[in-house]
Structures are given as structure tokens and as C-alpha cells.
Design a protein around this motif. Sequence first.
Motif, PDB file in Angstrom:
ATOM      1  N   LEU A  72      -4.295  -1.498  -6.320  1.00 11.27           N
ATOM      2  CA  LEU A  72      -3.272  -0.763  -5.566  1.00 11.27           C
ATOM      3  C   LEU A  72      -1.907  -0.782  -6.257  1.00 11.27           C
ATOM      4  O   LEU A  72      -1.188   0.222  -6.243  1.00 11.27           O
ATOM      5  N   ASP A  73      -1.556  -1.904  -6.879  1.00  6.77           N
ATOM      6  CA  ASP A  73      -0.251  -1.966  -7.564  1.00  6.77           C
ATOM      7  C   ASP A  73      -0.100  -0.832  -8.572  1.00  6.77           C
ATOM      8  O   ASP A  73       0.851  -0.050  -8.476  1.00  6.77           O
ATOM      9  N   PRO A  74      -1.036  -0.728  -9.537  1.00  8.44           N
ATOM     10  CA  PRO A  74      -0.870   0.368 -10.498  1.00  8.44           C
ATOM     11  C   PRO A  74      -1.015   1.756  -9.870  1.00  8.44           C
ATOM     12  O   PRO A  74      -0.366   2.703 -10.323  1.00  8.44           O
ATOM     13  N   MET A  75      -1.816   1.870  -8.820  1.00 16.14           N
ATOM     14  CA  MET A  75      -1.933   3.181  -8.164  1.00 16.14           C
ATOM     15  C   MET A  75      -0.601   3.614  -7.582  1.00 16.14           C
ATOM     16  O   MET A  75      -0.188   4.765  -7.709  1.00 16.14           O
ATOM     17  N   VAL A  76       0.041   2.671  -6.898  1.00 13.92           N
ATOM     18  CA  VAL A  76       1.301   2.991  -6.227  1.00 13.92           C
ATOM     19  C   VAL A  76       2.430   3.145  -7.251  1.00 13.92           C
ATOM     20  O   VAL A  76       3.242   4.068  -7.164  1.00 13.92           O
ATOM     21  N   ILE A 114       0.687   8.041  -8.123  1.00 22.13           N
ATOM     22  CA  ILE A 114      -0.482   8.897  -7.873  1.00 22.13           C
ATOM     23  C   ILE A 114      -1.217   8.484  -6.603  1.00 22.13           C
ATOM     24  O   ILE A 114      -1.713   9.315  -5.852  1.00 22.13           O
ATOM     25  N   GLY A 115      -1.256   7.159  -6.363  1.00 21.49           N
ATOM     26  CA  GLY A 115      -2.002   6.654  -5.205  1.00 21.49           C
ATOM     27  C   GLY A 115      -1.314   6.972  -3.896  1.00 21.49           C
ATOM     28  O   GLY A 115      -0.100   6.811  -3.762  1.00 21.49           O
ATOM     29  N   ARG A 116      -2.083   7.451  -2.941  1.00 24.57           N
ATOM     30  CA  ARG A 116      -1.515   7.837  -1.652  1.00 24.57           C
ATOM     31  C   ARG A 116      -2.158   7.118  -0.473  1.00 24.57           C
ATOM     32  O   ARG A 116      -1.545   6.925   0.560  1.00 24.57           O
ATOM     33  N   ARG A 117      -3.466   6.788  -0.639  1.00 22.73           N
ATOM     34  CA  ARG A 117      -4.190   6.302   0.544  1.00 22.73           C
ATOM     35  C   ARG A 117      -5.144   5.173   0.183  1.00 22.73           C
ATOM     36  O   ARG A 117      -5.767   5.165  -0.872  1.00 22.73           O
ATOM     37  N   TYR A 118      -5.251   4.229   1.131  1.00 23.58           N
ATOM     38  CA  TYR A 118      -6.196   3.110   0.987  1.00 23.58           C
ATOM     39  C   TYR A 118      -7.133   3.117   2.199  1.00 23.58           C
ATOM     40  O   TYR A 118      -6.675   3.190   3.340  1.00 23.58           O
ATOM     41  N   VAL A 119      -8.422   3.081   1.939  1.00 25.34           N
ATOM     42  CA  VAL A 119      -9.420   3.126   3.003  1.00 25.34           C
ATOM     43  C   VAL A 119     -10.312   1.879   2.937  1.00 25.34           C
ATOM     44  O   VAL A 119     -11.296   1.845   2.220  1.00 25.34           O
ATOM     45  N   GLY A 124       4.987   0.241   1.322  1.00 27.01           N
ATOM     46  CA  GLY A 124       5.645   1.095   2.310  1.00 27.01           C
ATOM     47  C   GLY A 124       5.047   2.470   2.487  1.00 27.01           C
ATOM     48  O   GLY A 124       4.652   2.840   3.576  1.00 27.01           O
ATOM     49  N   GLY A 125       4.934   3.228   1.406  1.00 23.46           N
ATOM     50  CA  GLY A 125       4.554   4.635   1.553  1.00 23.46           C
ATOM     51  C   GLY A 125       3.053   4.883   1.609  1.00 23.46           C
ATOM     52  O   GLY A 125       2.618   6.032   1.720  1.00 23.46           O
ATOM     53  N   LEU A 126       2.269   3.840   1.533  1.00 21.17           N
ATOM     54  CA  LEU A 126       0.817   4.023   1.445  1.00 21.17           C
ATOM     55  C   LEU A 126       0.213   4.313   2.817  1.00 21.17           C
ATOM     56  O   LEU A 126       0.493   3.632   3.798  1.00 21.17           O
ATOM     57  N   GLU A 127      -0.632   5.341   2.863  1.00 18.15           N
ATOM     58  CA  GLU A 127      -1.367   5.632   4.088  1.00 18.15           C
ATOM     59  C   GLU A 127      -2.603   4.731   4.125  1.00 18.15           C
ATOM     60  O   GLU A 127      -3.285   4.591   3.108  1.00 18.15           O
TER      61      GLU A 127
END
Length: 339
Positions: free
Chosen positions: A110-114, A118-123, A144-147
Amino acid sequence: MSPNLAQAGCTGENEAVRIDVYLRDGALATLAADVRAGLSGTPKVLPPKYFYDSRGSELFEQITELPEYYPTRAEQSILDRVGGEIVEQVKAEELVELGPGSARKTNALLDPMVESGIGRRYVPFDVSESAVAEVAARLAGTYGGLEIHGIVGDFERDLDRIPRNGERRLVAFLGGTIGNLEPLQRQGMLRHLRAGLGPEDRLLVGTDLVKDTARLEAAYNDDAGVTAEFNRNVLRVINSHLDGDLDPDRFEHVAIYDEKEQRIEMRLCARDAHTACIEALDLDVEFAAGEHIRTEISCKFTPDGLRHEYAAAGLELLDIYMDADRQFALSLTGPDWLG
Ligand code: AVJ
């Protein structure tokens, strides 16, 4: 069936968190059927997914910190080294994590995604409702901004519940949990996952590797006895949900490596002949002295074996990453051209 939106949009203050619970009632129904079937036949068997009530999840967390239990640390070291590389390669907008448990390793993806934007969502998709709720709350605080869209379900049944958003997806199945499945179930799950991948999506799978028997058996027979308590916990789960009187003290924890099948088998072995009663099933279960219940298999793999299994499921092995001691592997796979 519509989900039980237990905490939709209301975990903490964060409106970007939503959790769908598909399991709450379903879990008890399958527990009853699985226990009846598993304890009526020979050899007796119980599915490992029932270890993970809140106490079982807590015991598993303790297992991951035991000196003998290397898989968690080995996988973490791989993710720390190559997580950024994987994310950069996949350019994932969404991370779907199957069986995150406490999701301690997820930051490495998640760190590099955010950070890349590019990363927006975690499921997170887990059988444990408490695990999904805690992970969602913790990560909502960190990012903060992650859905965050949690799903509480059984990945042998509810995989299709994961909503498709048309975004590029990295599906991560870490921890070696795929090793808990029998080869046929495993192939079925890989095909199922393959069918849900778009051409650009990727599947990242963590697997424990074949190694010497002593090291494998030590990992499942720790000196502190935590794994033994984890194993016996499945009896407590049955007792509390199905009004049973299985006596954990009458069962010995056994974990042995089967070299031919390349898997650890965990068992609960009856110390003496006795009969247990499971009231809610109106079922008496007789145990002979020394008779066992098989409570878990944990398959170990070789890189070649993995390549073949993925290929049979329509997945191409794009990269395989191992820790310095070659104890554990992370496979990055994608849909093959013919699949
Ligand atoms: C989390 C399923 C991968 O098989 O090693 C740990 C569970 N069982 N100790 C494993 C487990 C006993 C673990 N998995």
C-alpha cells in the motif's frame, strides 16, 4: 442475497470505509454441516477456517512471532524488498487482499501504491469479521485518501462478491494460506481467481517452500505451545457455537510433515477413548484412544511445481521472488494468452 451492511460507511468517522458482511449467518450453517460431515466419517476432519474466531485470530498473531514460525518473517522480508517493484510494474489502482488477517504485511504494497498516486482502493476480504473491521479502521487512519471496502466472506464461496470497478487490480493472497487447500480445491480457486482477472490485472501468491522436515515440523510444534492452543481452539469454537462438550485437554496437538504429499498435517489426537456430544447437531462422536481429527493441511511447494499449477489454471508465472534463505516464495502471475 443482499449484504448485511453492518458498518457501511460508519467505521470511525471515515466515510471512505465500507464493510459488507456475507458470512454472519452463513458461517453457522456451514459450521454445522462441516462438523457433522467431518466428525461422522473416518478419518475425522475439520476445515481450518474455523480456527479464526477472535481468540484463534489472536493466537495466530502470536504464532507469527514465534522463533520457530519463519513464514511470516520470510514473506515480510520479500515484500519489503520487492513490494515497490511489484507495485510499479503492475500500476495497481486497487489492492484486493484475500485473508489479510491483521494485514501487517500490507503496508509494503500500500505504501508504494499510495505514494505513486496510482492506488485508490484497498479491499480486504477475510472470513473473520473482527479482522476486517480492525484492518479497515487501522488502515483508514494510516492512509487518508484511500477508499477501503472490506468484505467478510468465505473465499471458496464469496469471491464473486468483490465488486468490479474496472480498475487495474492487484489481487494478493499472502501468508501461504493457499497451502491450506487440497490440490483440487487449490486448482479450482486459482481458476476462479484467473477468471476474475482482466488482462492487466495481476495475482500475487505467497507460498511456503519445501524444506527439511525438522524445520517444517518445528514451525508447527513450537516450544511455547501456542500452535497447540491454536489447534485446540477449533474445539472451543464448535463447543460455543454448536453447544458441544469436546474437551480440549483430552486431545494432543500433533503436526507431522508428509514428505510424499509435501504437506504438514495438523491433528488433534484423542488421549483416551471417549464420547463427545454436540447438542445442536444431536450428534454423539466416539473417539478411540489415539484416534485423530485432521484439523489442517499446510502444503509446501517448489518453484517448478508452482509454475505448473499456475499454468494449469491459465496463469503465467511472471516472476518468483524468494527470501535470502529460500524459505518462502512470492509468485507474481497474470492471465496467460491462451486462457
Ligand atoms: C496462515 C494458513 C498459512 O498453514 O502455516 C500456522 C496457519 N497453522 N500454524 C499455516 C497455521 C499452524 C498458517 N496459514
